[in-house]
Design a protein around this motif. Structure first.
Motif, PDB file in Angstrom:
ATOM      1  N   SER A   1     -25.373 105.593 -17.730  1.00 22.32           N
ATOM      2  CA  SER A   1     -26.094 106.788 -17.299  1.00 22.32           C
ATOM      3  C   SER A   1     -26.684 106.644 -15.896  1.00 22.32           C
ATOM      4  O   SER A   1     -26.983 107.637 -15.244  1.00 22.32           O
ATOM      5  CB  SER A   1     -27.195 107.147 -18.300  1.00 22.32           C
ATOM      6  OG  SER A   1     -28.231 106.181 -18.250  1.00 22.32           O
ATOM      7  N   VAL A   2     -26.845 105.415 -15.430  1.00 21.72           N
ATOM      8  CA  VAL A   2     -27.422 105.232 -14.101  1.00 21.72           C
ATOM      9  C   VAL A   2     -26.411 104.762 -13.064  1.00 21.72           C
ATOM     10  O   VAL A   2     -26.735 104.629 -11.894  1.00 21.72           O
ATOM     11  CB  VAL A   2     -28.617 104.246 -14.125  1.00 21.72           C
ATOM     12  CG1 VAL A   2     -29.744 104.788 -14.956  1.00 21.72           C
ATOM     13  CG2 VAL A   2     -28.193 102.876 -14.585  1.00 21.72           C
ATOM     14  N   LEU A   3     -25.164 104.522 -13.484  1.00 18.69           N
ATOM     15  CA  LEU A   3     -24.171 103.991 -12.552  1.00 18.69           C
ATOM     16  C   LEU A   3     -23.869 104.925 -11.381  1.00 18.69           C
ATOM     17  O   LEU A   3     -23.421 104.484 -10.342  1.00 18.69           O
ATOM     18  CB  LEU A   3     -22.870 103.659 -13.286  1.00 18.69           C
ATOM     19  CG  LEU A   3     -22.901 102.386 -14.103  1.00 18.69           C
ATOM     20  CD1 LEU A   3     -21.594 102.226 -14.866  1.00 18.69           C
ATOM     21  CD2 LEU A   3     -23.173 101.172 -13.249  1.00 18.69           C
ATOM     22  N   SER A   4     -24.108 106.193 -11.559  1.00 16.12           N
ATOM     23  CA  SER A   4     -23.807 107.126 -10.480  1.00 16.12           C
ATOM     24  C   SER A   4     -24.939 107.238  -9.453  1.00 16.12           C
ATOM     25  O   SER A   4     -24.792 107.898  -8.448  1.00 16.12           O
ATOM     26  CB  SER A   4     -23.487 108.508 -11.047  1.00 16.12           C
ATOM     27  OG  SER A   4     -24.613 109.014 -11.722  1.00 16.12           O
TER      28      SER A   4
ATOM     29  N   THR B   1      -7.346 114.866  -9.579  1.00 17.85           N
ATOM     30  CA  THR B   1      -8.583 115.601  -9.319  1.00 17.85           C
ATOM     31  C   THR B   1      -8.229 117.058  -9.021  1.00 17.85           C
ATOM     32  O   THR B   1      -7.073 117.373  -8.749  1.00 17.85           O
ATOM     33  CB  THR B   1      -9.341 115.054  -8.079  1.00 17.85           C
ATOM     34  OG1 THR B   1      -8.700 115.531  -6.897  1.00 17.85           O
ATOM     35  CG2 THR B   1      -9.409 113.539  -8.068  1.00 17.85           C
ATOM     36  N   PRO B   2      -9.220 117.932  -8.997  1.00 18.47           N
ATOM     37  CA  PRO B   2      -8.961 119.303  -8.555  1.00 18.47           C
ATOM     38  C   PRO B   2      -8.663 119.366  -7.049  1.00 18.47           C
ATOM     39  O   PRO B   2      -8.258 120.404  -6.543  1.00 18.47           O
ATOM     40  CB  PRO B   2     -10.269 120.038  -8.876  1.00 18.47           C
ATOM     41  CG  PRO B   2     -10.989 119.186  -9.865  1.00 18.47           C
ATOM     42  CD  PRO B   2     -10.558 117.784  -9.578  1.00 18.47           C
TER      43      PRO B   2
ATOM     44  N   VAL C   1     -15.766 115.459  -4.285  1.00 24.66           N
ATOM     45  CA  VAL C   1     -15.072 114.697  -5.322  1.00 24.66           C
ATOM     46  C   VAL C   1     -16.104 113.891  -6.098  1.00 24.66           C
ATOM     47  O   VAL C   1     -16.852 113.108  -5.515  1.00 24.66           O
ATOM     48  CB  VAL C   1     -14.010 113.758  -4.699  1.00 24.66           C
ATOM     49  CG1 VAL C   1     -13.397 112.849  -5.758  1.00 24.66           C
ATOM     50  CG2 VAL C   1     -12.921 114.576  -4.000  1.00 24.66           C
ATOM     51  N   GLU C   2     -16.134 114.115  -7.398  1.00 21.72           N
ATOM     52  CA  GLU C   2     -17.102 113.432  -8.252  1.00 21.72           C
ATOM     53  C   GLU C   2     -16.916 111.917  -8.145  1.00 21.72           C
ATOM     54  O   GLU C   2     -15.796 111.417  -8.163  1.00 21.72           O
ATOM     55  CB  GLU C   2     -16.913 113.875  -9.701  1.00 21.72           C
ATOM     56  CG  GLU C   2     -17.949 113.325 -10.636  1.00 21.72           C
ATOM     57  CD  GLU C   2     -17.795 113.865 -12.051  1.00 21.72           C
ATOM     58  OE1 GLU C   2     -18.445 113.302 -12.937  1.00 21.72           O
ATOM     59  OE2 GLU C   2     -17.048 114.830 -12.266  1.00 21.72           O
ATOM     60  N   ASP C   3     -18.024 111.205  -8.028  1.00 27.08           N
ATOM     61  CA  ASP C   3     -18.010 109.743  -7.935  1.00 27.08           C
ATOM     62  C   ASP C   3     -17.104 109.248  -6.811  1.00 27.08           C
ATOM     63  O   ASP C   3     -16.444 108.227  -6.940  1.00 27.08           O
ATOM     64  CB  ASP C   3     -17.575 109.099  -9.265  1.00 27.08           C
ATOM     65  CG  ASP C   3     -18.545 109.366 -10.397  1.00 27.08           C
ATOM     66  OD1 ASP C   3     -19.750 109.553 -10.125  1.00 27.08           O
ATOM     67  OD2 ASP C   3     -18.097 109.391 -11.555  1.00 27.08           O
ATOM     68  N   PHE C   4     -17.081 109.966  -5.685  1.00 26.67           N
ATOM     69  CA  PHE C   4     -16.158 109.662  -4.593  1.00 26.67           C
ATOM     70  C   PHE C   4     -16.274 108.232  -4.085  1.00 26.67           C
ATOM     71  O   PHE C   4     -15.296 107.646  -3.631  1.00 26.67           O
ATOM     72  CB  PHE C   4     -16.350 110.644  -3.427  1.00 26.67           C
ATOM     73  CG  PHE C   4     -17.478 110.277  -2.503  1.00 26.67           C
ATOM     74  CD1 PHE C   4     -17.228 109.716  -1.266  1.00 26.67           C
ATOM     75  CD2 PHE C   4     -18.812 110.471  -2.882  1.00 26.67           C
ATOM     76  CE1 PHE C   4     -18.262 109.369  -0.417  1.00 26.67           C
ATOM     77  CE2 PHE C   4     -19.844 110.118  -2.050  1.00 26.67           C
ATOM     78  CZ  PHE C   4     -19.584 109.567  -0.809  1.00 26.67           C
TER      79      PHE C   4
ATOM     80  N   ARG D   1     -13.643 105.155  -5.032  1.00 32.30           N
ATOM     81  CA  ARG D   1     -12.823 106.011  -5.897  1.00 32.30           C
ATOM     82  C   ARG D   1     -11.886 106.924  -5.112  1.00 32.30           C
ATOM     83  O   ARG D   1     -10.720 107.065  -5.454  1.00 32.30           O
ATOM     84  CB  ARG D   1     -13.750 106.840  -6.803  1.00 32.30           C
ATOM     85  CG  ARG D   1     -13.101 107.843  -7.729  1.00 32.30           C
ATOM     86  CD  ARG D   1     -12.383 107.277  -8.939  1.00 32.30           C
ATOM     87  NE  ARG D   1     -13.069 106.274  -9.685  1.00 32.30           N
ATOM     88  CZ  ARG D   1     -13.736 106.462 -10.817  1.00 32.30           C
ATOM     89  NH1 ARG D   1     -13.843 107.663 -11.341  1.00 32.30           N
ATOM     90  NH2 ARG D   1     -14.300 105.452 -11.438  1.00 32.30           N
ATOM     91  N   VAL D   2     -12.354 107.543  -4.045  1.00 31.18           N
ATOM     92  CA  VAL D   2     -11.488 108.477  -3.330  1.00 31.18           C
ATOM     93  C   VAL D   2     -10.368 107.737  -2.579  1.00 31.18           C
ATOM     94  O   VAL D   2      -9.283 108.283  -2.396  1.00 31.18           O
ATOM     95  CB  VAL D   2     -12.303 109.436  -2.416  1.00 31.18           C
ATOM     96  CG1 VAL D   2     -12.754 108.763  -1.140  1.00 31.18           C
ATOM     97  CG2 VAL D   2     -11.531 110.706  -2.129  1.00 31.18           C
ATOM     98  N   GLN D   3     -10.585 106.493  -2.205  1.00 29.79           N
ATOM     99  CA  GLN D   3      -9.511 105.689  -1.609  1.00 29.79           C
ATOM    100  C   GLN D   3      -8.451 105.391  -2.680  1.00 29.79           C
ATOM    101  O   GLN D   3      -7.249 105.474  -2.408  1.00 29.79           O
ATOM    102  CB  GLN D   3     -10.065 104.397  -1.019  1.00 29.79           C
ATOM    103  CG  GLN D   3      -9.027 103.587  -0.278  1.00 29.79           C
ATOM    104  CD  GLN D   3      -9.622 102.344   0.374  1.00 29.79           C
ATOM    105  OE1 GLN D   3     -10.752 101.949   0.104  1.00 29.79           O
ATOM    106  NE2 GLN D   3      -8.849 101.719   1.234  1.00 29.79           N
TER     107      GLN D   3
END
Length: 172
Positions: free
Chosen positions: A21-24, A66-67, A113-116, A140-142
């Motif tokens: 729950s806190v990782l983001s 992703t979207p 982008v979520e959690d980019f 994540r985005v890479q």
């Protein structure tokens, strides 16, 4: 490095849930908290397992990650037109110049982008599975950019014939 099952056993379901729950939250808020590092390792490993099972099960060219796939892939190929994604080295994507270029690329997707920027495991050789020698940690985005290119350009196509999906083990 502990295996995901060992980590999940050590911190338990409640510990994993609390840590997840806190990782983001921004990394600056945390010191070297072993339970958060363990939770990150579990989450990153689970993501890698799920993704690899998917690309071993279906045609990777059909996958949507992703979207924002089209935007990520288009900008990636605009900024990195000559990067051969089939076989990477850690130095190629993490040397000082590359880090600067990738940081600029990744920050483009902040808030979109979520959690980019979430640390994610990436295979260096697209023709092989995740292993200690074939894995590097990237934002994540890479990961999305490189895997979208691998999927669209056919570099992940052989995985379906070479590897079979593995059943996932439940965290205890």
């Amino acid at each position: 490095m502990a295996l995901p099952d060992e980590i999940s056993q050590a911190i338990g379901i409640q510990g994993m849930g609390n840590a997840a729950s806190v990782l983001s939250r921004p990394a600056e808020e945390f010191g070297n908290d072993a339970s958060l590092e363990a939770a990150w390792a579990v989450k990153a490993s689970e993501h890698a397992d799920v993704y690899f099972n998917i690309v071993c099960s279906v045609s990777p060219r059909l996958l949507r990650l992703t979207p924002h796939d089209e935007e990520i892939y288009t900008l990636f190929r605009k900024q990195f037109p000559d990067l051969t994604v089939q076989l990477l080295t850690e130095d190629l994507i993490k040397n000082e110049e590359a880090k600067k270029e990738w940081r600029e690329f990744c920050n483009t997707f902040e808030g979109k982008v979520e959690d980019f920027s979430f640390a994610t495991l990436l295979r260096l050789d697209s023709g092989d599975e995740y292993s200690q020698s074939n894995t590097v940690v990237v934002p994540r985005v890479q990961f999305y950019a490189i895997e979208l290119a691998r999927n669209r350009e056919g570099h992940n196509d052989q995985l379906k014939d070479k590897f079979k999906p593995q059943p996932r083990t439940k965290a205890r």
